[in-house]
Design an enzyme around this catalytic site. Sequence first.
Site, PDB file in Angstrom:
ATOM      1  N   SER A 168      -0.816   1.247   2.096  1.00 42.90           N
ATOM      2  CA  SER A 168      -1.395   2.729   2.823  1.00 42.90           C
ATOM      3  C   SER A 168      -0.538   2.988   4.199  1.00 42.90           C
ATOM      4  O   SER A 168      -0.469   1.792   4.899  1.00 42.90           O
ATOM      5  CB  SER A 168      -3.037   2.495   2.895  1.00 42.90           C
ATOM      6  N   TYR A 192     -10.248  -1.197   6.878  1.00 41.83           N
ATOM      7  CA  TYR A 192      -9.412  -0.927   5.523  1.00 41.83           C
ATOM      8  C   TYR A 192      -7.952  -0.873   5.896  1.00 41.83           C
ATOM      9  O   TYR A 192      -7.053  -1.497   5.387  1.00 41.83           O
ATOM     10  CB  TYR A 192      -9.890   0.552   4.917  1.00 41.83           C
TER      11      TYR A 192
END
Length: 249
Positions: free
Chosen positions: A144, A158
């Site tokens: 990501s 995250y």
Amino acid sequence: MRRNVTVITGGSRGIGAATARLLGAEGHHLVVGYRRDRDAADRVVADVVAAGGRAVACAVDIADEDAVDRLFEVASERLGPVTGLVNNAAITSRLGPLADSDTSDLRSVVEVGVIGYLLCARRAVRAMSTSRGGGGGVIVNVSSAAATLGSPGEYVHYAASKAAVDAMTVGLAKEVAAEGIRVNAVAPGTVHTEIHASSGDPDRATRVATRIPLGRAGQPEEIAHAISWFLSPGATYASGAVLRVAGGN
């Protein structure tokens, strides 16, 4: 010619589902790993079969070593020797600052997004390594843009898990290059998927579009094409790369 047998985790929705459909159309035989939604996984399988491919759905908690072993056993038993892994499954928690997060959420995100990725990659290497009797293959980790942006105020934990994925990608690529395995990562930016709803903000992808240089969030299919390229003959000299597909962010 050896056929492509690819395992996709988190394959029932979002980027995983789009990738499964694309790879199926390109001739891959697929194991569609899913955690809970069997109906969604079956729909992906049906789409692949309708396009002329072969696919099977398999329930898996990638943080569970035995479940990961079973996932790869299903692949080899039903479809043949595994040639590829798309390490895609991930979870997040409700958006908010780290100070307000629950310990259980921190553990869950890391268990799936780091331990789960490591378990799947380890199992893929054991299946594909030429030094272990395999025929080589490709691992694509879905990272990501959060790994470098940090996601302050939303999900720092995250983002940290995705930074670990990037480090794993670089290190493992060097470790297994001589064993016929290429390892790369795709780092999406904000994409229209269900993960935003599970974070408590279903409209987040639209809401943050003004922060993205291209002026919009991405679509799962746009990320799927990047993943597919790493698995293709056109990417045979790419290993240890983290490809950012984030609209300019």
